[in-house]
Scaffold this active site. Structure first.
Site, PDB file in Angstrom:
ATOM      1  N   TYR A 105      10.755  -6.666 -36.874  1.00 56.28           N
ATOM      2  CA  TYR A 105      12.155  -6.218 -36.816  1.00 56.28           C
ATOM      3  C   TYR A 105      12.365  -4.797 -37.320  1.00 56.28           C
ATOM      4  CZ  TYR A 105      13.875 -10.661 -35.098  1.00 56.28           C
ATOM      5  OH  TYR A 105      14.121 -11.756 -34.307  1.00 56.28           O
TER       6      TYR A 105
ATOM      7  N   GLU B  48      14.304 -18.155 -36.862  1.00 61.86           N
ATOM      8  CA  GLU B  48      12.924 -18.213 -36.380  1.00 61.86           C
ATOM      9  C   GLU B  48      11.988 -18.785 -37.443  1.00 61.86           C
ATOM     10  OE1 GLU B  48      12.483 -14.141 -35.197  1.00 61.86           O
ATOM     11  OE2 GLU B  48      14.043 -14.405 -33.673  1.00 61.86           O
TER      12      GLU B  48
ATOM     13  N   THR C 231      14.460 -13.747 -16.141  1.00 61.45           N
ATOM     14  CA  THR C 231      15.466 -12.813 -16.624  1.00 61.45           C
ATOM     15  C   THR C 231      16.275 -12.313 -15.440  1.00 61.45           C
ATOM     16  OG1 THR C 231      14.043 -12.103 -18.415  1.00 61.45           O
ATOM     17  CG2 THR C 231      15.822 -10.625 -17.839  1.00 61.45           C
TER      18      THR C 231
ATOM     19  N   HIS D 175      11.796 -15.910 -29.161  1.00 56.57           N
ATOM     20  CA  HIS D 175      11.016 -15.086 -30.081  1.00 56.57           C
ATOM     21  C   HIS D 175       9.912 -15.896 -30.757  1.00 56.57           C
ATOM     22  CE1 HIS D 175      14.161 -11.639 -30.788  1.00 56.57           C
ATOM     23  NE2 HIS D 175      13.714 -11.690 -29.546  1.00 56.57           N
TER      24      HIS D 175
END
Length: 403
Positions: A95, A137, A397, A85
Site C-alpha cells: 500500500y 484483507e 473487468t 486483493h
C-alpha cells in the site's frame, strides 16, 4: 476520521476524476510499473493492455471521492476488492508503494491544480482507504490460513485431470502437491492460479471460479480459451493453460476467495442464471444443492452462443432427469439443430425471462458478462422480484462476450 476540510478538498475533485480519471490512472500504472516492475506479476497485464483496469480504477477513485463523507456506502465494493486483493497476494507492504505513485501521479497530471493542500488531503484519504482494506484483507488471510486444509499465499497444485467440456472450455482438476487436504469453500467462490507467460517473461495470475461442489479431493476450474478478437488480444493465461499445461503439471494456486456464494442455510427456491463461461460457479452451486439432498425447487437458466461452446450439457441433462425439483432451460443464440436432451428445455434466441421464472420467495444468482446481467436484473425487477433477492457477479473487468 478525516477532518471536514480534508473531506471537502477530496470531494471537490470528484467531478474532475469522473472526466479525467482514466488519464490519471493510465499515468499512475505506467509510473508504478516503471519504478516497481516487480508489481507487474501481481496485476493482470491483459487488462492493462486493454485499458479496462485503468477504467475500473478511475471509476473506483471517483466513487471514493464522491462518498468520502460516508465511506461505509462503499462497503460491498470494498469487500469485493479485499477478496480480489487477498486472492492475488496483495499485502500491507504494497500500500505505501501504491500510495506514493498515486500521489505523484495526481501532482504530475493535474499540475498546478494539485497544490500542497490537495495532495495532503488525498494522502490522508488514501491512508484511510488503505487502513480499511488492510484490515479486511488481514482477516481473510487469517481465515484462509487457519481453517482445516487451508493456506496463505501460493500453494503448488498438480493437474491430475484435464477434460474438454466444450469447444472452448476445459476443466483442470487440481490437487495439492504436498499431499495435504483442501479447505471447504463456499459454492460460487474462485481461486487464483499463476503461470509463466512466455511473451511477457513473467508470471501472471488469473481468477477462475471453482466449478465443483466443496468437499472433494480436488479443486476444479473450468477455463474458457479467450481467442483474439478485433477488440482484444488473445487471453494470455487461458491459452497457456489450454496449450501447455497438461496432466501432471504443477501450477501455483491461492486459497479460495470471493464474496459471491450460495446461501446453503436457506430453504427458499433458487434460480441460477448464467451466460457463457459464467456457468462455472452455477454448476458448483447446483451440485452443492443436489448433493445435500435439499428439496428446494431449482431453476437453472443458461445462455450461450451455440451448442458447441456449451459446457456441462450432458451433466445438466443427467441431473434434470434424476432430480424432479430441478428444471433446466438453455438458450442458444445460434443453433441449426438443438441438442437432444429430453430433460432440458432448449430455445433459440436470447434469454427471455418471464413470469414462469419467478418463484415465490426465490433467490436469484446471476453470473456472466455485465450487459447480460444488467438485462436479466432489469427483467427480474420488472417482474416484481425484490432487489434484495438478486445476487450477481460479473466476469471480467468491464464485462466480456458470451462464452
Amino acid at each position: 476520521m478525516l477532518d471536514q476540510a480534508t473531506r471537502q478538498l477530496v470531494k471537490a475533485t470528484a467531478p474532475v476524476l469522473k472526466t479525467h480519471g482514466v488519464a490519471l490512472t493510465r499515468h499512475f500504472y505506467a509510473r508504478m510499473f516503471q519504478h516497481n516492475p516487480e508489481l507487474k506479476q501481481i496485476f493482470n497485464q491483459g487488462h492493462q493492455q486493454a485499458g479496462s483496469q485503468q477504467q475500473a480504477l478511475a471509476m473506483a477513485v471517483a466513487a471514493y471521492a464522491e462518498h468520502i463523507d460516508n465511506p461505509s456506502v462503499l462497503a460491498p465494493v470494498l469487500t469485493l476488492v479485499a477478496n480480489k486483493h487477498a486472492s492475488l497476494g496483495i499485502r500491507a507492504e504494497h500500500y505505501p508503494v501504491v500510495g506514493r505513485h498515486l500521489l505523484a501521479s495526481i501532482s504530475e497530471v493535474l499540475g498546478e491544480a494539485a497544490d500542497e493542500a490537495l495532495l495532503a488531503a488525498w494522502g490522508a484519504a488514501y491512508g484511510q482507504l488503505a487502513d480499511l482494506l488492510i484490515a479486511e484483507e488481514a482477516a481473510l488471510y487469517q481465515q484462509a490460513a487457519t481453517q482445516a486444509g487451508g493456506w496463505s499465499g501460493w500453494r503448488a497444485c498438480r493437474v491430475v485431470r484435464k477434460v474438454a467440456e466444450s469447444s472452448e472450455i476445459t476443466s483442470f482438476y487440481l490437487q495439492p502437491a504436498d499431499g495435504g487436504s483442501l479447505p471447504v469453500w463456499l459454492p460460487g467462490q474462485y481461486v487464483t492460479v499463476r503461470v509463466a507467460v512466455p511473451q511477457l517473461g513473467i508470471m501472471q495470475p488469473r481468477q477462475y471460479s471453482l466449478s465443483c461442489a466443496p468437499g472433494g479431493s480436488s479443486l476444479r476450474i473450468s477455463v474458457k480459451r479467450e481467442a483474439a478478437t478485433a477488440d482484444s488480444p488473445a487471453g494470455m493465461v487461458s491459452n497457456v493453460l489450454h496449450d501447455t499445461v497438461e496432466e501432471g503439471a504443477l501450477i501455483d494456486v491461492a486459497p479460495p476467495m470471493g464474496d459471491f456464494w450460495l446461501d446453503t442455510a436457506a430453504d427458499t427456491p433458487v434460480v441460477l442464471i448464467s451466460a457463457g463461461v459464467g456457468i462455472t460457479p452455477m454448476i458448483a452451486m447446483l451440485d452443492t444443492l443436489l448433493q445435500a439432498g435439499q428439496p428446494r425447487p431449482v431453476q437453472f437458466l443458461h445462455a450461450c452462443r451455440s451448442p458447441s461452446v456449451q459446457a456441462f450439457g450432458t451433466h445438466l441433462a443427467n441431473l434434470a432427469a434424476e432430480y424432479p425439483q430441478l428444471q433446466v432451460t438453455v438458450w442458444y443464440e445460434q443453433a441449426d439443430r438443438l441438442p437432444a436432451h429430453g430433460a432440458v428445455a432448449s430455445q433459440v434466441g436470447r434469454m427471455q425471462l418471464g413470469a414462469a421464472n419467478v418463484l415465490p420467495d426465490a433467490h436469484y444468482y446471476l453470473c456472466g458478462p455485465l450487459a447480460f446481467m444488467q438485462a436479466q436484473q432489469a427483467s427480474l425487477l420488472a417482474l416484481g422480484v425484490p432487489a434484495a433477492n438478486l445476487h450477481a457477479e460479473a466476469f471480467g473487468t468491464g464485462g466480456n462476450g458470451l462464452g
